[in-house]
Scaffold this motif. Structure first.
Motif, mmCIF file in Angstrom:
data_model
loop_
_atom_site.group_PDB
_atom_site.id
_atom_site.type_symbol
_atom_site.label_atom_id
_atom_site.label_comp_id
_atom_site.label_asym_id
_atom_site.label_seq_id
_atom_site.Cartn_x
_atom_site.Cartn_y
_atom_site.Cartn_z
ATOM 1 N N PHE A 21 0.837 -1.215 0.000
ATOM 2 C CA PHE A 21 0.000 0.000 0.000
ATOM 3 C C PHE A 21 0.870 1.264 0.000
ATOM 4 N N ASN B 276 1.364 11.919 2.419
ATOM 5 C CA ASN B 276 0.700 13.132 2.923
ATOM 6 C C ASN B 276 0.989 14.318 2.027
ATOM 7 N N ASP C 167 9.760 15.284 1.013
ATOM 8 C CA ASP C 167 8.535 15.340 0.204
ATOM 9 C C ASP C 167 7.894 16.719 0.312
ATOM 10 N N HIS D 14 7.926 4.663 -1.942
ATOM 11 C CA HIS D 14 8.173 4.150 -0.593
ATOM 12 C C HIS D 14 9.379 4.774 0.087
ATOM 13 N N ARG E 102 14.406 5.337 4.274
ATOM 14 C CA ARG E 102 13.232 5.515 5.129
ATOM 15 C C ARG E 102 13.478 4.896 6.493
ATOM 16 N N LYS F 189 9.527 8.550 5.317
ATOM 17 C CA LYS F 189 10.061 8.240 3.977
ATOM 18 C C LYS F 189 10.912 9.420 3.490
HETATM 19 N N1 LIG Z 1 8.104 11.773 4.525
HETATM 20 C C1 LIG Z 1 6.966 11.090 4.681
HETATM 21 N N2 LIG Z 1 6.960 9.940 5.376
HETATM 22 C C2 LIG Z 1 5.812 9.237 5.535
HETATM 23 C C3 LIG Z 1 4.582 9.711 5.026
HETATM 24 C C4 LIG Z 1 4.610 10.930 4.280
HETATM 25 O O1 LIG Z 1 3.601 11.394 3.768
HETATM 26 N N3 LIG Z 1 5.809 11.588 4.133
HETATM 27 N N4 LIG Z 1 3.428 9.010 5.270
HETATM 28 C C5 LIG Z 1 3.439 8.171 6.479
HETATM 29 C C6 LIG Z 1 2.248 7.356 6.633
HETATM 30 S S1 LIG Z 1 0.875 8.092 7.294
HETATM 31 C C7 LIG Z 1 2.270 6.006 6.370
HETATM 32 S S2 LIG Z 1 0.913 5.031 6.673
HETATM 33 C C8 LIG Z 1 3.469 5.363 5.785
HETATM 34 C C9 LIG Z 1 3.126 4.638 4.504
HETATM 35 O O2 LIG Z 1 4.244 4.002 3.978
HETATM 36 P P1 LIG Z 1 4.145 3.365 2.531
HETATM 37 O O3 LIG Z 1 3.599 4.382 1.584
HETATM 38 O O4 LIG Z 1 5.506 2.899 2.186
HETATM 39 O O5 LIG Z 1 3.189 2.184 2.643
HETATM 40 O O6 LIG Z 1 4.510 6.280 5.518
HETATM 41 C C10 LIG Z 1 4.676 7.295 6.495
HETATM 42 N N5 LIG Z 1 5.855 8.070 6.224
#
Ligand SMILES: Nc1nc2c(c(=O)[nH]1)N[C@H]1C(S)=C(S)[C@@H](COP(=O)(O)O)O[C@H]1N2
Ligand SMILES: [Mo]
Length: 394
Positions: free
Chosen positions: A68, A72, A174, A215, A220, A233
């Motif tokens: 998945f 954000n 990001d 991802h 990450r 990430k």
């Molecule tokens: N830099 C960054 N890290 C992030 C996010 C993001 O939007 N930006 N989303 C987070 C959220 S809410 C989730 S659920 C996971 C999702 O990881 P995936 O996309 O590898 O499944 O990453 C997290 N790390």
């Protein structure tokens, strides 16, 4: 609209919910094509949010093509061009020796490979009534991929964590949806104890490949067991803090739940909210799909995975009589801590007719999945209710 973008949005069929018995869901859901992610159900394309249909989670290790996605903000350019020029990870704050690492220097710490579950805190949100705002995830905002990286602990020890450290915060590159360089879409992190856990990694590989763009390329955080929002990430900075981190999406109603149970729909004061840490025990039925027609003479084989955010799952049961009686499933040990565990069961149906099969995991502390949607909370986190499928027995 460019040709590419049209292809991205192309609907190729509508998905079944999997969350409850009904094959229909009360909200629009389309299966669209994201490059390299053709089977996913796209909930949103800006930012990209896509869940995995339950049948695609059957493998022990979730592939890069099926994991998945929850963003954000926007995917950074570097992740698309895969250009490492100028990329550094800064480690600063409450440390004796701040670090600036490139990928080569990071790779000199002892490497570690592990299968780790990450689950969005809002997985299952679609089940809450009244509905909670946010992506209406059903069951598929979870995956267990194999990551390669280094222990965050080793990097922090090298930097010399000060006794005042209580939290490790992440920053990624990001861009915010606003495209304003001063806006940060999300900056969360983990308490220092979780940062120092042997299974909390800084990972550059997912299933043997450099991290895919979606991802977190090039690096990450993987803090398995915590809501996946802790798994930053596209990392550029780790800030060791002498207080609980207060970055965007640490406060208010984000990834927080009421300290005490509340009536559904309550307007909860922010001061009564607390940060989610370990995710609760949960399981999925990956085979068969709901709605199956089955011959009574044969036993029905069922299987799936079970996991828990702060330790192993100790037992798995299935029921075909609404929980009146339970059959114990075979449950494998995890490949390593924080990997999900395969379960297998076989059911014989006493008569022809319409059945529901329920699946229930029990964790290391004796806690079980609830039969109905648990504790309503303003943003719809932590729904670990049992999955149910229907079977027509003839
Ligand atoms: N830099 C960054 N890290 C992030 C996010 C993001 O939007 N930006 N989303 C987070 C959220 S809410 C989730 S659920 C996971 C999702 O990881 P995936 O996309 O590898 O499944 O990453 C997290 N790390
Ligand atoms: Mo998330």
């Amino acid at each position: 609209m460019t040709h590419h973008r049209r292809r991205f949005l192309r609907a190729v069929g509508s998905a079944s919910a999997g969350l409850l018995l009904a094959d229909k869901v009360p909200f629009a859901q389309e299966r669209a094509a994201i490059e390299g992610k053709e089977g996913l159900i796209v909930l949103n394309d800006r930012p990209v949010n896509a869940e995995t249909p339950i049948a695609l989670l059957d493998d022990s290790v979730t592939s890069n093509a099926t994991h998945f996605i929850r963003n954000n903000g926007l995917v950074p350019e570097r992740a698309k061009t895969r250009d490492l020029a100028g990329w550094r990870l800064a480690v600063d704050g409450s440390v004796r020796k701040p670090l600036k690492l490139n990928l080569d220097t990071l790779k000199r710490y002892p490497n570690k490979t592990a299968q780790l579950v990450i689950e969005c805190g809002g997985n299952g949100r679609a089940g809450f009534r009244p509905p909670a705002r946010g992506n209406q995830w059903t069951l598929g905002a979870v995956g267990c991929a194999e990551y390669t990286g280094v222990r965050l602990k080793d990097v922090l020890e090298d930097a010399g964590v000060q006794p005042s450290a209580v939290y490790v915060a992440y920053f990624g590159e990001d861009p915010h949806l606003s495209a304003d360089a001063n806006d940060v879409p999300i900056s969360r992190g983990v308490p220092i104890e979780k940062a120092l856990n042997d299974w909390t990694l800084l990972a550059w590989e997912m299933n043997g490949e450099p991290l895919p763009a979606q991802h977190g390329f090039p690096l990450r955080l993987v803090a398995p067991g915590f809501p996946a929002s802790a798994c930053g990430k596209w990392l550029t900075r780790l800030w060791v803090r002498d207080q609980v981190h207060d970055g965007p999406k640490m406060g208010g109603f984000s990834y927080r739940v009421p300290r005490n149970p509340v009536e559904p729909g309550t307007d909860v004061p922010e001061a009564d909210m607390e940060i989610i840490e370990a995710m609760p025990v949960k399981s999925i039925i990956t085979r068969p799909a709901t709605g199956l027609a089955h011959a009574q003479a044969q036993p029905l084989s069922l299987r799936g995975h079970a996991w828990c955010g702060d330790g192993p799952v100790s037992a798995m049961h299935v029921s075909c009589d609404f929980g009146a009686t339970w059959i114990e499933a075979a449950l494998d040990a995890p490949a390593n801590p924080f990997a999900w565990q395969r379960w297998n069961a076989s059911i014989r149906f006493p008569t022809p007719g319409h059945y529901e099969v329920w699946a229930r995991a029990t964790d290391h502390a004796g806690r079980q999945q609830p039969m109905i949607i648990p504790g309503w909370n303003p943003r719809g986190y932590l729904n670990n209710a049992m999955q149910r499928i229907s079977v027509r027995v003839s």
